[in-house]
Scaffold this motif. Structure first.
Motif: not given
Length: 395
Positions: A277-281, A349-355
């Motif tokens: 999921k990371g790349d799209l997030l 979540w920590e690496e690719t989102t704001s929370g």
């Protein structure tokens, strides 16, 4: 009205990383999380609509006041802070602000929302006010207050009434007196992209709702949040408008138990899917702040005696144990498998989102969905930065 573009954690998002939990089944009932309430008062009810309809106004008010005063408390806020949580996403229904004749709901939840905001303020936590249920139901799920009908967009007046409720919420909780604690207002939770709903109408609702909220608020740092409508994040990152219009956030919900394909995976597969999921997030979060507003530790897996896992909710092999079993019987190996999955998700979540906001802060009988129980028993890391399985997603 159009959206503002390019306000993210880097650059422009001016708050710390959100590490939160949802306060579900408190001000909007969901039977699966607190079945004892329904068993005690209205066992045939399936949602808040039928719960209050079955009991009638007076008895429903008494039952709900008992629930509101005990399901979520100041002690829980203190405990959650001690577990590393810095924000609460609090679902609330439209009927807490606009209750009309012919609707069985009862007043009172708004007072408890106000109380929770004060608890959060005292402990230094942030709050998102999440309009979880709207007139006519936006998805036909019990989490909207009423399961079955989905008439939000098809019955005249429902969308206008929703906008009116949002203006009330924005005027109250967007006031400068709340600026230190209320940081987000979510226009609607999980509007369906199927059935009676039109995605074009949802998009228009978001545009109008965004403008309506910003016309009412005093807090210039408020985040106005839209749900992704169960569509790709890229559908929501291409809005442009004047920077003075304010902050936009996108809420996406990521679970691995509801799709048929999810329930064919062993835990290796679930971890790999979380990592994917990371790349799209990250791509979306580089344009507009993205929040994983709901996620859980639940996967339907079983642990075999040799330490490997399989998909399923039951097994007959000697030494096999499934997540579906009573958590009081979970082995150290099964707990480790749940923690492994949770750590992978949290890394993403920590690496690719704001929370992010875990669903839920607690449950009665669904431990993989219970943040507090997980933090106390080892399948949620404590502190949240601790890793027994570091680097699973390459971060």
């Amino acid at each position: 009205m159009v959206f503002v573009q390019a306000k993210t954690l880097a650059p422009g998002y001016n708050r710390e990383m959100i590490r939160g939990v949802n306060i579900g089944s408190w001000l909007v009932l969901e039977k699966w999380m607190c079945p004892s309430l329904f068993d005690t008062y209205a066992s045939s009810a399936v949602d808040e609509w039928t719960f209050t309809e079955t009991l009638g106004k007076d008895a429903a008010y008494t039952a709900l006041q008992s629930h509101w005063s005990s399901w979520f408390t100041k002690d829980d806020v203190v405990s959650l802070k001690g577990m590393g949580i810095n924000a609460l996403r609090i679902p609330v229904g439209y009927w807490s602000f606009d209750l009309q004749d012919g609707e069985p709901y009862v007043w009172g939840a708004q007072d408890w929302l106000d109380t929770a905001i004060e608890w959060a303020r005292e402990e230094g936590l942030y709050v998102w006010v999440d309009l979880h249920g709207v007139p006519g139901s936006q998805n036909g799920f019990d989490n909207s207050g009423r399961s079955g009908p989905m008439d939000w967009q098809t019955v005249d007046g429902n969308i206008a009434r929703t906008h009116s409720v949002l203006k009330t919420i924005a005027k109250k909780y967007g006031a400068s007196s709340y600026a230190d604690v209320v940081i987000g207002i979510q226009l609607v939770n999980e509007p369906a992209s199927w059935g009676n709903n039109s995605n074009d109408i949802t998009r228009d609702f978001y545009n109008d709702g965004y403008g309506n909220v910003w016309a009412e608020i005093e807090n210039g740092n408020m985040m106005v949040v839209i749900h992704d409508n169960f569509l790709p994040l890229s559908d929501w990152t291409n809005f442009q408008g004047p920077p003075a219009a304010g902050n936009l956030g996108i809420d996406t919900h990521i679970y691995q138990v509801f799709a048929e394909s999810d329930n064919t995976l062993n835990q290796d597969g679930h971890v790999a899917l979380a990592c994917s999921k990371g790349d799209l997030l990250a791509a979306a979060n580089a344009i507009v702040p993205v929040f994983t507003g709901e996620w859980s530790g639940s996967t339907n897996i079983c642990l075999l005696a040799d330490g490997s896992t399989i998909a399923g909710t039951s097994c007959s092999e000697d030494g096999c144990q499934c997540e579906s079993a009573d958590s009081r019987t979970w082995s150290a190996g099964l707990i480790a498998q749940l923690r492994r999955f949770n750590e992978a998700q949290m890394d993403v979540w920590e690496e690719t989102t704001s929370g992010y906001f875990f669903w839920n802060f607690k449950t009665e009988h669904a431990p993989a969905w219970d943040f507090m129980k997980g933090a106390q028993n080892g399948w949620i890391p404590q502190p949240l930065s601790d890793r027994q399985f570091p680097g699973q997603c390459g971060y």
